[in-house]
Write an enzyme that holds these catalytic residues in place. Structure first.
Site, PDB file in Angstrom:
ATOM      1  N   TYR A   1      -1.237  -1.069  10.502  1.00 56.00           N
ATOM      2  CA  TYR A   1      -1.394  -1.472   9.092  1.00 56.00           C
ATOM      3  C   TYR A   1      -0.241  -0.904   8.250  1.00 56.00           C
ATOM      4  O   TYR A   1       0.371  -1.609   7.448  1.00 56.00           O
ATOM      5  CB  TYR A   1      -2.745  -0.951   8.599  1.00 56.00           C
ATOM      6  CG  TYR A   1      -3.051  -1.159   7.141  1.00 56.00           C
ATOM      7  CD1 TYR A   1      -3.654  -2.340   6.700  1.00 56.00           C
ATOM      8  CD2 TYR A   1      -2.777  -0.163   6.197  1.00 56.00           C
ATOM      9  CE1 TYR A   1      -3.969  -2.522   5.349  1.00 56.00           C
ATOM     10  CE2 TYR A   1      -3.084  -0.345   4.856  1.00 56.00           C
ATOM     11  CZ  TYR A   1      -3.675  -1.519   4.437  1.00 56.00           C
ATOM     12  OH  TYR A   1      -3.982  -1.699   3.103  1.00 56.00           O
TER      13      TYR A   1
ATOM     14  N   SER B   1       0.856  -1.186   0.000  1.00 56.12           N
ATOM     15  CA  SER B   1       0.000   0.000   0.000  1.00 56.12           C
ATOM     16  C   SER B   1       0.892   1.236   0.000  1.00 56.12           C
ATOM     17  O   SER B   1       2.041   1.172   0.483  1.00 56.12           O
ATOM     18  CB  SER B   1      -0.861  -0.003   1.277  1.00 56.12           C
ATOM     19  OG  SER B   1      -1.442   1.264   1.497  1.00 56.12           O
TER      20      SER B   1
END
Ligand code: NAP
Length: 236
Positions: free
Chosen positions: A146, A132
């Site tokens: 995350y 990401s």
């Protein structure tokens, strides 16, 4: 010859789109899921070469069993897409050691385990890890666990590329925002603010990311290795 592909977390969202592009190409795809059995089975119903497979990627025994089963059924594996991922947004002070560990277990240790066992049955081919932009430079403190997992996944990608060159190419993709269940609880106002930061002024559709994954796994990407490809519509 159809390629043998494992897409982790492909019962829903981006993983399901990735599984479909390979299935449309008549590859054999293991549609891995953890709990969404119905979704995985419904997806597989439409394709002769789709095989639903339940496995929690954070559980080493289950991962070993999944890879052994693929070896038994196909003899080898050509492509691994480490897509399974979770996020649990909250204030930093509300996070716990347990919730932080759960994120790392699925998003970082999971791909490690899948690669550890998967490479043993790969003679050639490629691995693509779904990271990401949060693992690079778009920081959101409420998802710091995350973000750390995705930064770790990018590091894992580069190390595995070194270890398995030249016969297995290992790359990561770093998407920005995508329209999936992962973002279904975001407030409309917040989505507007985030869209304003994106040059294309919208979130990606899962298909737009899946097509890049398909390209990276193809011979047309034969000279791309050890890279992290951003697909974020120009997120600033
Ligand atoms: P999603 O819609 O929430 O789907 C997550 C998928 O991962 C589901 O198929 C889920 O299966 C599976 N999964 C979760 N934990 C698992 C485990 N322990 N073992 C096996 N499968 C597991 O999420 P998404 O948006 O498609 O995300 C896919 C990937 O893209 C993730 O790695 C995510 O971090 C990354 N990403 C997403 C965005 C975004 O904006 N959505 C942006 C950048 C990167 P079950 O339903 O069976 O649990």
């Amino acid at each position: 010859m159809p390629r043998v592909v494992l897409v982790t977390g492909s019962s829903r969202g981006l993983g399901a789109s990735i599984a479909k592009v390979f299935l449309e190409n008549k590859d054999i795809v293991y549609v891995n899921y953890k709990s969404s059995k119905k979704n995985a089975e419904n997806l597989c119903k439409n394709y002769e070469l789709a095989i639903p497979f339940k496995c929690d990627v954070s559980n080493e025994l289950e991962v070993e069993k999944m890879i052994n089963k693929i070896k038994e059924e196909q003899g080898h594996l050509d492509i691994i897409i480490n897509n399974a991922g979770i996020a649990k947004d909250s204030l930093v002070t509300d996070k716990t050691q347990l919730t932080f560990s759960e994120i790392l277990a699925t998003n970082l240790i999971g791909p490690f385990l899948v690669c550890k066992y998967g490479v043993k049955i790969m003679n050639k081919g490629c691995i693509i890890n779904v990271a990401s932009t949060n693992g690079i430079d778009t920081y959101y403190p409420y998802s710091l666990d995350y973000d750390a997992s995705k930064a770790g996944l990018i590091s894992l990608t580069h190390n595995l590329a070194v270890e398995y060159a030249p016969h297995i190419r290992v790359n990561a993709i770093a998407p920005g925002w995508i329209n999936t269940d992962m973002n279904q609880e975001l407030a409309e106002e917040y989505i507007k603010e985030e869209c304003a930061k994106i040059l294309l002024k919208r979130f990606a559709e899962p298909d737009e990311i899946a097509k890049v994954v398909f390209f990276l796994a193809s011979d047309d990407a034969s000279y791309i290795n050890g890279s992290t490809i951003r697909i974020d519509g120009g997120l600033k």
